[in-house]
Design an enzyme around this catalytic site. Structure first.
Site, PDB file in Angstrom:
ATOM      1  N   LYS A 157       0.557  -1.457   0.219  1.00  0.00           N
ATOM      2  CA  LYS A 157      -0.048   0.356   0.247  1.00  0.00           C
ATOM      3  C   LYS A 157       0.678   1.297   0.307  1.00  0.00           C
ATOM      4  O   LYS A 157       1.606   1.369   0.816  1.00  0.00           O
ATOM      5  CB  LYS A 157      -1.046   0.250   1.204  1.00  0.00           C
ATOM      6  CG  LYS A 157      -2.356   1.274   1.104  1.00  0.00           C
ATOM      7  CD  LYS A 157      -2.177   1.950   2.736  1.00  0.00           C
ATOM      8  CE  LYS A 157      -1.320   2.792   3.017  1.00  0.00           C
ATOM      9  NZ  LYS A 157      -1.166   3.855   2.104  1.00  0.00           N
ATOM     10  N   GLU A 187      10.992   1.328   9.962  1.00  0.00           N
ATOM     11  CA  GLU A 187      11.913   2.064   9.617  1.00  0.00           C
ATOM     12  C   GLU A 187      10.682   3.935   9.702  1.00  0.00           C
ATOM     13  O   GLU A 187      10.110   4.411   9.094  1.00  0.00           O
ATOM     14  CB  GLU A 187      11.841   2.320   7.718  1.00  0.00           C
ATOM     15  CG  GLU A 187      13.091   1.414   6.868  1.00  0.00           C
ATOM     16  CD  GLU A 187      14.165   1.341   7.865  1.00  0.00           C
ATOM     17  OE1 GLU A 187      15.126   2.106   8.601  1.00  0.00           O
ATOM     18  OE2 GLU A 187      14.999   0.263   7.950  1.00  0.00           O
ATOM     19  N   CYS A 198      13.928  11.405   5.896  1.00  0.00           N
ATOM     20  CA  CYS A 198      13.946  10.790   7.294  1.00  0.00           C
ATOM     21  C   CYS A 198      15.673  11.398   8.066  1.00  0.00           C
ATOM     22  O   CYS A 198      15.663  11.155   9.063  1.00  0.00           O
ATOM     23  CB  CYS A 198      13.888   9.135   7.206  1.00  0.00           C
ATOM     24  SG  CYS A 198      14.608   8.534   5.987  1.00  0.00           S
ATOM     25  N   GLU A 239      10.714  15.924  14.610  1.00  0.00           N
ATOM     26  CA  GLU A 239      11.144  16.728  13.081  1.00  0.00           C
ATOM     27  C   GLU A 239      10.034  16.926  12.416  1.00  0.00           C
ATOM     28  O   GLU A 239       9.066  17.439  12.487  1.00  0.00           O
ATOM     29  CB  GLU A 239      10.725  14.992  12.866  1.00  0.00           C
ATOM     30  CG  GLU A 239      11.104  14.903  11.293  1.00  0.00           C
ATOM     31  CD  GLU A 239      10.823  13.065  10.850  1.00  0.00           C
ATOM     32  OE1 GLU A 239       9.896  13.390  11.178  1.00  0.00           O
ATOM     33  OE2 GLU A 239      11.485  12.440  10.361  1.00  0.00           O
TER      34      GLU A 239
END
Ligand code: NAD
Length: 507
Positions: A199, A275, A309, A410
């Site tokens: 997906k 991850e 990331c 983040e």
């Protein structure tokens, strides 16, 4: 309501039409791939895909639901026996063909990526190459899928281990690297002999479709790879993590969603790789060349508009180097052109959506209110038609302190927060003061300082005077809240394998 499949076709490269022929808009396009056929959602619904640079609708894809996910799992389950029985040589050949096709189609794929995801064309070409490299790497690794012959405490016994595919793998991928994050999972799974259901992120289903096209063209048999697109990912996630036929979940995305899915998958005793997010420190030691470090920081921080990331989120610069560092960084940022990634000379593209712009603006405003300097940037970009897309100016923040949101959360945007430090003995401790543990960067001329930092930093990927510490050939993954498991390297194949042990009597 099961209404059957409104559309079914096997048209290869149908993403060409979806992206580049606006007349296709509004049709219920057949863009889910289940059991070897391009099909529509059972519901008959679809959703729009938008170019983040222009706000234009560039295509529509099926809005799949739980029943589509179940169909896809059934197809993967049905194909597992035959695919896992192929030889590693056969699988390697198919993967090498997929690598060849991806390399051959690099320009078209890069254009699709820039149109759907926004990064500048050059960066898209780089990602296509990076993504293709995972396919080649795991094609090669497939043939090194060996076992061991082991001794026993008993003189009349030996042990043998073999590694076998785990079974059906469910994959969930993000939008920021919409091709390489797929190949990094699909290639090792296929090399191992697994079948899969994927997906993709809602924002980038067309890139996923293109990757499925090329694997199919390379000869991956029906049912082995299955693609489910959906505007609402939650029902798909429920099916992925509760269906007994799924033996492994692999996810790349935010820590919040990864934690949720890993917990559900754990309850089903599925194998799990996640991850997740990061908050990378970038440490400039006093012996480093501040200009070189600033150039590195500028190149790294504004890649993909900061939507990576491993993007640095705290730039720790020693007080002695701070002025020179900020001056060079600011000059570099001033030289960046922000705009539509398809235009020549553009170095920074749009953010993914309006919410991303809000988030970045919120962090910058919070830092400014709490005393940060903003030598450049610090605003949305709306002039010259940029108001149609989702643009934020590349920004440098100075005098950043731990009280500011940007220091902890983040950013996922084009903001470089500079933190000045005095004590070299404390800087690793400052860098480690985060729940994240993905990437960190160190600039120093001293081998001793570099090695000491490498061992002491609680991050799994360390760039030492280097801003690109990733490759298909090395393990990639996070510690702490940045995840579980590794992708790439020979470790990347192990994530899709079971080890079986035989005890053999010689009596
Ligand atoms: P996200 O978590 O919102 O979405 C990632 C994927 O999860 C998408 O496909 C989304 O549709 C799906 N998803 C969301 N909610 C779900 C649910 N309830 N059930 C099932 N699926 C669900 O993350 P994002 O904004 O797309 O991606 C950005 C994040 O990904 C950042 O935090 C970034 O650091 C991280 N990331 C990590 C790596 C890595 O390798 N560590 C690589 C790229 C991105």
């Amino acid at each position: 309501m099961a209404v059957g499949r409104p559309e079914k076709c096997h048209n290869r490269r149908s993403w060409d039409q979806q992206v580049f022929k606006p007349g296709d808009r509004g049709r219920n396009l057949a863009a889910m791939f289940i059991d070897g056929a391009w099909i529509a959602a059972r519901s008959g619904r679809d959703f729009a895909v938008v170019n983040p640079a222009t706000g234009d609708e560039i295509g529509r894809v099926p809005d799949g639901g739980a029943d589509d996910a179940s169909d896809a799992i059934a197809a993967a389950d049905g194909a597992f026996g035959a695919w896992s029985s192929t030889t590693a040589y056969q699988r390697a050949d198919i993967l090498l063909e997929a690598w060849r096709l991806m390399t051959e189609q690099a320009d078209e794929l890069a254009e699709l990526m820039t149109t759907e995801q926004g990064k500048p064309l050059r960066a898209s070409r780089f990602e296509v190459g990076y993504g293709a490299d995972f396919i080649r790497w795991f094609a090669e690794e497939a043939r090194r899928l060996t076992g061991e012959w082991l001794p026993s405490a008993r003189a009349d016994q030996r042990f043998l281990t073999i590694r076998q595919p785990v079974g059906v793998v469910a994959m969930v991928t993000p939008w920021n690297y919409p091709m390489s994050m797929l190949t990094r999972k699909m290639a090792p799974a296929l090399a191992a002999g697994c079948t899969l259901v994927l997906k993709p992120a809602e924002a980038t289903p067309l890139c996923a479709k293109a990757i499925f096209d090329l694997f199919t063209e390379a000869g991956v048999p029906p049912g082995v790879i299955n693609l489910v697109t959906a505007a609402d990912p939650a029902p798909i996630g429920e099916v992925f993590t509760s269906d007994r036929r799924v033996r492994k979940l692999t996810f790349t995305g935010s820590t919040a969603v990864g934690r949720l899915l890993a917990a559900k998958a754990g309850a089903s005793l599925q194998r799990v790789s996640v991850e997740l997010g990061g908050h990378a420190p970038f440490i400039v030691y006093p012996d480093a060349d501040p200009l070189n470090a600033a150039k590195g920081a500028a190149a790294l921080k504004f890649l993909n508009a900061g939507q990576a990331c491993i993007s640095p989120n705290r730039l720790y610069v020693h007080r002695n180097a701070a002025d020179a560092f900020v001056e060079t960084l600011t000059k570099r940022v001033a030289g960046l052109t922000t705009g539509n990634g398809m235009d020549d000379g553009v170095g920074v593209g749009p953010l993914v959506d309006a919410a991303a712009v809000e988030k970045v603006a919120g962090q910058v405003d919070d830092a400014r209110t709490k005393g940060a300097g903003v030598p450049i940037g610090g605003e949305r970009l709306t002039a010259d038609g940029l108001d149609r897309g989702f643009f934020y100016a590349p920004t440098v923040l100075t005098d950043v302190t731990p009280e500011m949101t940007v220091y902890r959360e983040e950013t996922f945007g084009p903001v470089a927060p500079v933190v000045v430090y005095d004590d070299v003995d404390e800087v690793v401790e400052l860098a480690n003061d985060t729940h994240y543990g993905l990437a960190a960067y160190v600039y120093t001329e001293s081998l001793k300082t570099a090695m000491t930092a490498f061992e002491a930093l609680d991050f799994a990927i360390i760039g030492i005077n280097d801003v690109n510490p990733t490759s298909a050939s090395v393990p990639f993954g996070g510690m702490k809240d940045s995840g579980l498991g590794r992708e790439g390297g020979h470790e990347g194949l192990d994530e899709y394998l079971e080890i079986k042990t035989a005890g053999i009597s010689l009596r």
